[in-house]
Design a protein around this motif. Structure first.
Motif, PDB file in Angstrom:
ATOM      1  N   LEU A 596       0.844  -1.190   0.000  1.00 47.06           N
ATOM      2  CA  LEU A 596       0.000   0.000   0.000  1.00 47.06           C
ATOM      3  C   LEU A 596       0.883   1.246   0.000  1.00 47.06           C
ATOM      4  O   LEU A 596       1.857   1.333   0.764  1.00 47.06           O
ATOM      5  CB  LEU A 596      -0.906   0.011   1.233  1.00 47.06           C
ATOM      6  N   GLU A 597       0.549   2.196  -0.853  1.00 46.69           N
ATOM      7  CA  GLU A 597       1.300   3.442  -0.961  1.00 46.69           C
ATOM      8  C   GLU A 597       0.338   4.619  -0.998  1.00 46.69           C
ATOM      9  O   GLU A 597      -0.723   4.541  -1.631  1.00 46.69           O
ATOM     10  CB  GLU A 597       2.179   3.463  -2.218  1.00 46.69           C
ATOM     11  N   SER A 598       0.718   5.710  -0.329  1.00 45.50           N
ATOM     12  CA  SER A 598      -0.070   6.943  -0.392  1.00 45.50           C
ATOM     13  C   SER A 598       0.474   7.902  -1.430  1.00 45.50           C
ATOM     14  O   SER A 598      -0.174   8.891  -1.765  1.00 45.50           O
ATOM     15  CB  SER A 598      -0.078   7.638   0.981  1.00 45.50           C
ATOM     16  N   ARG A 599       1.660   7.622  -1.963  1.00 45.02           N
ATOM     17  CA  ARG A 599       2.284   8.463  -2.981  1.00 45.02           C
ATOM     18  C   ARG A 599       2.529   7.631  -4.240  1.00 45.02           C
ATOM     19  O   ARG A 599       2.587   6.393  -4.170  1.00 45.02           O
ATOM     20  CB  ARG A 599       3.610   9.046  -2.475  1.00 45.02           C
ATOM     21  N   PRO A 600       2.734   8.280  -5.380  1.00 45.27           N
ATOM     22  CA  PRO A 600       2.864   7.539  -6.636  1.00 45.27           C
ATOM     23  C   PRO A 600       4.263   6.969  -6.862  1.00 45.27           C
ATOM     24  O   PRO A 600       4.888   7.202  -7.901  1.00 45.27           O
ATOM     25  CB  PRO A 600       2.508   8.599  -7.686  1.00 45.27           C
ATOM     26  N   SER A 601       4.759   6.207  -5.907  1.00 43.56           N
ATOM     27  CA  SER A 601       6.052   5.541  -6.049  1.00 43.56           C
ATOM     28  C   SER A 601       6.119   4.395  -5.051  1.00 43.56           C
ATOM     29  O   SER A 601       5.404   4.380  -4.039  1.00 43.56           O
ATOM     30  CB  SER A 601       7.210   6.517  -5.818  1.00 43.56           C
ATOM     31  N   HIS A 602       6.998   3.424  -5.366  1.00 41.63           N
ATOM     32  CA  HIS A 602       7.133   2.252  -4.496  1.00 41.63           C
ATOM     33  C   HIS A 602       8.520   1.675  -4.701  1.00 41.63           C
ATOM     34  O   HIS A 602       9.043   1.649  -5.825  1.00 41.63           O
ATOM     35  CB  HIS A 602       6.077   1.197  -4.848  1.00 41.63           C
ATOM     36  N   SER A 618      -2.900  -0.409  -8.927  1.00 37.85           N
ATOM     37  CA  SER A 618      -4.271   0.100  -8.996  1.00 37.85           C
ATOM     38  C   SER A 618      -4.393   1.294  -8.066  1.00 37.85           C
ATOM     39  O   SER A 618      -3.624   1.437  -7.111  1.00 37.85           O
ATOM     40  CB  SER A 618      -5.278  -0.980  -8.597  1.00 37.85           C
ATOM     41  N   ALA A 619      -5.354   2.155  -8.350  1.00 41.04           N
ATOM     42  CA  ALA A 619      -5.629   3.313  -7.499  1.00 41.04           C
ATOM     43  C   ALA A 619      -6.867   3.037  -6.655  1.00 41.04           C
ATOM     44  O   ALA A 619      -7.790   2.339  -7.098  1.00 41.04           O
ATOM     45  CB  ALA A 619      -5.842   4.561  -8.354  1.00 41.04           C
ATOM     46  N   VAL A 620      -6.872   3.580  -5.446  1.00 42.18           N
ATOM     47  CA  VAL A 620      -7.989   3.391  -4.515  1.00 42.18           C
ATOM     48  C   VAL A 620      -8.446   4.768  -4.041  1.00 42.18           C
ATOM     49  O   VAL A 620      -7.651   5.534  -3.488  1.00 42.18           O
ATOM     50  CB  VAL A 620      -7.581   2.518  -3.315  1.00 42.18           C
ATOM     51  N   ASP A 621      -9.708   5.080  -4.290  1.00 41.63           N
ATOM     52  CA  ASP A 621     -10.310   6.328  -3.821  1.00 41.63           C
ATOM     53  C   ASP A 621     -11.351   5.959  -2.781  1.00 41.63           C
ATOM     54  O   ASP A 621     -12.393   5.372  -3.113  1.00 41.63           O
ATOM     55  CB  ASP A 621     -10.938   7.076  -4.987  1.00 41.63           C
ATOM     56  N   ARG A 622     -11.058   6.306  -1.508  1.00 42.39           N
ATOM     57  CA  ARG A 622     -11.812   5.760  -0.390  1.00 42.39           C
ATOM     58  C   ARG A 622     -11.777   4.236  -0.463  1.00 42.39           C
ATOM     59  O   ARG A 622     -10.718   3.651  -0.466  1.00 42.39           O
ATOM     60  CB  ARG A 622     -13.247   6.297  -0.348  1.00 42.39           C
ATOM     61  N   ASP A 623     -12.911   3.556  -0.566  1.00 42.12           N
ATOM     62  CA  ASP A 623     -12.889   2.090  -0.605  1.00 42.12           C
ATOM     63  C   ASP A 623     -13.090   1.560  -2.023  1.00 42.12           C
ATOM     64  O   ASP A 623     -13.368   0.369  -2.205  1.00 42.12           O
ATOM     65  CB  ASP A 623     -13.976   1.520   0.322  1.00 42.12           C
ATOM     66  N   ARG A 624     -12.948   2.379  -3.029  1.00 43.13           N
ATOM     67  CA  ARG A 624     -13.185   1.970  -4.415  1.00 43.13           C
ATOM     68  C   ARG A 624     -11.857   1.779  -5.128  1.00 43.13           C
ATOM     69  O   ARG A 624     -11.107   2.734  -5.342  1.00 43.13           O
ATOM     70  CB  ARG A 624     -14.040   3.007  -5.128  1.00 43.13           C
TER      71      ARG A 624
END
Length: 822
Positions: A596-602, A618-624
């Motif tokens: 899990l990442e909060s920024r666009p890098s890993h 994949s991107a997650v917006d809230r629980d989607r």
């Protein structure tokens, strides 16, 4: 406390070709406004911000400083995407008469504030700045948000941020011992042998100017504060010098006068930019002089934070900037051109009308409180020509306002009303007449105390759900009410009491960051001069969150240490990411649990050398969770470490073991330990079977009494690096102590001693002293700490000693003890 910080600035800011110390003849306000319009639309980096301070750098460039900032390109329709990066402070560099670069922290792909926040729920807004030698000193004010509305924040203090020039290299952010009452840095002005520091105190709906100073130019020096009669060393004695200023304003010395330019804050949501003047920096100030009425308020926008820019002003003019925003962020996103600085210029000094040609002062002014919360004003008309108009001026005495402020529109009739009054506050009014040749003197003052009932509950409240976890709440306007508090209750989650969302003006607000398929209930409270209204009838809406798009531009780059770095395009605030990986070389058919990442890098770690991996995000917006990105592949490749461990030491020598410590550039990394037995004649080092993580190792199964040599090397999956310098050690068995012997009769002797250590046995040695015998060792090792010697010759004297053994080697025996056998 000195808080050091490091942030990557997205700009080298090397001197390059110096800009002119001042654009020839200055720059016009229209050109500057157009300059920021073009840069916001076309730069692809900066598309809007507020505050707008400026400081000239030593190499001639001009640095524009901003607080809340939107980054990224503008959409084809002129909007700023919801995915636009948002930071709390930034800068733009002007070279010559062109804007060149945007400065912020972080990286271009993952930007951060130029002055990073000290905590997750806090942020810095920019004050004014100055150059001292080769350093930029910037006053910044620390805030904490208290709600989602643009008016919901609380001041926590003022700090001094410093940057090394010319590269704008961050040096430090040092909190200043100034308290939380005043936000310092509204304006800086060098005056004689001092640097003047103006600040702003917010008290209710009124803001007041304050003044401090330091000797010389360095803001790290001791501050003094104007008390109204003199200077004091503590901020708590700072006195108010003027009401109605903004959080930011400009102060400039023109000739022998000090000019303070501000957005008019004696009125809430005023459209006016005004000037006050004084013969000294502490006042008393005269005014206001009305310089500009911002047309943006006609469309329901807010105007705020006026400032002066003398480095670019044309001769004989004041160059002023002000900011524009809207309390509904949906409006700010829809029009990227809204949230950008506007510039105006006015002639200065202002021409003064001939008092003989202006109308006389109106007489017989009366002010009567009305039950609706307003005041009815009447006066005797001035007998002049038909073009005469009247202007009404008001001062809130209870709020401590220092000057009258113009209210309402010019009236042709000798009557008017004053609205938006506060219950129980005392007000003063006066009226001026304006003719063809200017404004005449004011009338005598009329006083009244306002009686304002609470407003009625808002009506017409409705809630409309969007597709990004947002709900737009709308309501009908209420006369004499400018501020509303919006409350939210999560019905689906079983929340019982509503929580404050924020404080808003106008007739709409957009609430974001809601959860998909949850039903929310909204209520509204009107805040008027008579207090709070009853809450509105609740309305409900079910939030909807469209799954975010698949992250674009995913790349995977193998690192020399065997890690693989992933980067992808940011999808905007509030979006998190799930990173999936699959080991293709190992034949893994499905990816494991996502990172899990909060920024666009890993950074993918703990990989196998030479293995090829496949990644998707994949991107997650809230629980989607949205769809997966196209996969990328990379092979993990380790290079043997180049660092060499240093300071290898033997810290403890035990029974058949030694403890080693060392220093390493990667103290948490893996290391290999090697040994050789010098006593046994070994020439080559032997590698220990198990690698060591960290900088400490215990080496066991050593021969006691043998001299060993040890070396250490950093290691990874590609192998070991260069070995350290060797150290030597000789492990030795301990010598038993406390040996005692007594004759037991019948030709026997009983021995006892203290244990020498865990896991050891003992060898008992004896000799017949009377018979002149040699030392001999009992053939059976003793597991405990006592022994009985038998078949001894009575009347002979014997000596005994004991040595520890580990089953392979025998240590040094104890001192002998004698006993006469009976």
């Amino acid at each position: 406390m000195l808080v050091l910080y490091a942030t990557a600035l997205v700009l080298s800011l090397t001197a390059g070709v110096p800009g002119r110390a001042r654009a020839e003849g200055g720059m016009s306000a229209d050109r500057l406004t157009a300059l920021f319009e073009r840069y916001g639309d076309t730069s692809g980096r900066w598309n809007g911000a507020d505050r707008t301070a400026s400081v000239r750098l030593p190499d001639g460039r001009l640095l524009w400083l901003f607080s809340d900032t939107f980054l990224g390109p503008v959409g084809p329709d002129g909007s700023r995407p919801r995915t636009a990066s948002f930071i709390n402070n930034s800068a733009v560099v002007q070279q010559g008469d062109e804007l060149r670069e945007t400065v912020h922290g972080g990286t271009a792909e993952d930007p951060a504030s130029l002055v990073p926040p000290p905590a997750a729920d806090q942020f810095y807004w920019i004050g004014d700045a100055q150059v001292v030698g080769e350093t930029l000193q910037m006053l910044v004010n620390r805030y904490r948000r208290t709600g989602d509305g643009p008016l919901d924040h609380v001041l926590l203090g003022t700090s001094l941020a410093t940057f090394a020039l010319p590269g704008m290299t961050p040096v430090a952010v040092r909190p200043l011992p100034l308290g939380e009452r005043i936000s310092w840095g509204s304006s800086l002005l060098r005056d004689g042998g001092h640097t003047l520091i103006y600040g702003t105190e917010a008290s209710g709906e009124t803001k007041f100017a304050h003044l401090a100073r330091v000797a010389g130019t360095d803001l790290n020096g001791p501050w003094e504060f104007w008390t109204g009669t003199g200077w004091a060393p503590t901020a708590d004695r700072s006195a108010r010098i003027l009401s109605g200023v903004g959080t930011s304003y400009g102060v400039q010395r023109v000739g022998d006068r000090y000019v303070l330019v501000t957005h008019e804050n004696n009125l809430v949501f005023s459209a006016d930019v005004v000037a006050y003047t004084a013969g000294g920096p502490t006042g008393p100030f005269e005014g206001p002089d009305y310089l500009h009425r911002a047309p943006e308020t006609d469309a329901g926008h807010l105007v705020y934070d006026a400032d002066l820019h003398p480095d670019l002003a044309r001769p004989g003019k004041l160059l002023i900037s002000y900011n524009v925003n809207n309390v509904d962020d949906a409006v700010t996103y829809a029009d990227a051109g809204l949230y950008r600085p506007r510039f105006v210029e006015v002639d200065w000094p202002r021409p003064r009308p001939d008092r003989a040609d202006v109308p006389p002062a109106p007489a017989a002014l009366t002010a009567e409180a009305r039950g609706a919360g307003n005041a009815e004003l009447r006066w005797r008309p001035v007998p002049v020509d038909d073009e005469l108009r009247y202007l009404v001026h008001r001062r809130n005495v209870t709020a401590g306002q220092t000057h009258f402020v113009r209210i309402g529109e010019p009236s042709a009739e000798p009557r008017s009303s004053a609205d938006f009054l506060v219950n129980g506050h005392e007000y003063e009014f006066r009226v001026t007449a304006v003719g063809r040749r200017g404004e005449g003197p004011p009338s005598p003052v009329a006083r009244m105390t306002a009686t304002v009932p609470p407003p009625p509950p808002p009506s017409g409240v409705r809630a409309e759900a969007g597709r990004t976890g947002d709900v737009a709440v709308h309501w009908e306007p209420i006369p004499f009410v400018q501020v509303f508090r919006l409350y939210r209750r999560d019905v689906t989650a079983g929340q019982r009491e509503p929580a404050l969302v924020g404080t808003f003006t106008g007739t709409s607000a957009t609430v974001g960051s809601l959860w998909h398929a949850r039903t929310y209930e909204f209520t509204l409270v009107a805040v008027g001069g008579g207090g709070d209204s009853p809450p509105s009838t609740p309305v409900r809406a079910t939030a909807s969150v469209s799954p975010p798009a698949a992250p674009a531009r995913l790349t995977a780059q193998a690192q020399p240490d065997g890690d693989i770095r992933l980067d992808w395009a940011n999808l905007g605030p509030g979006v998190s990411y799930r990173v999936y990986r699959r080991d293709l070389t190992a034949g893994q058919s499905r990816p494991g649990p996502p990172a899990l990442e909060s920024r666009p890098s890993h950074l993918a770690r703990h990989l196998e050398h030479g293995h090829e991996y496949e990644f998707t995000v994949s991107a997650v917006d809230r629980d989607r969770e949205g769809p997966l990105s196209p996969p990328v592949r990379a092979r993990a490749t380790f290079s043997a470490p180049k660092v060499v461990p240093t300071d290898l030491r033997v810290t403890e020598v035990g029974t058949g073991e030694v403890e080693l410590t060392w220093r390493s550039a990667s103290p948490g990394g893996w290391h290999r330990v090697y040994r050789r037995d010098l006593t046994a004649g070994e020439r080559e080092f032997t590698e220990e079977e198990v690698p060591v993580q960290g900088t400490r190792a215990t080496i066991r199964q050593l021969r006691n009494g043998h001299e060993y040599e040890f070396v250490v090397a950093a290691a990874n999956q590609a192998g070991a690096g260069r070995q350290s310098r060797p150290v030597r050690a000789v492990p030795r068995l301990p010598t038993p102590a406390g040996l005692a012997a007594t004759s037991a009769g019948n030709g026997e002797a009983r021995l006892s001693w203290r244990p020498a250590g865990p896991g050891l046995a003992y060898r008992v040695q004896v000799r017949d002293v009377t018979a002149g015998g040699e030392w001999r060792t009992d053939p059976v090792p003793v597991g405990g700490t006592d022994f009985t010697a038998v078949l001894l010759v009575r009347g002979h004297r014997y000596e005994f000693r004991v040595a520890a053994t580990d089953g392979i080697d025998t240590g040094t025996p104890s001192a002998p003890i004698a006993v006469l056998v009976r």
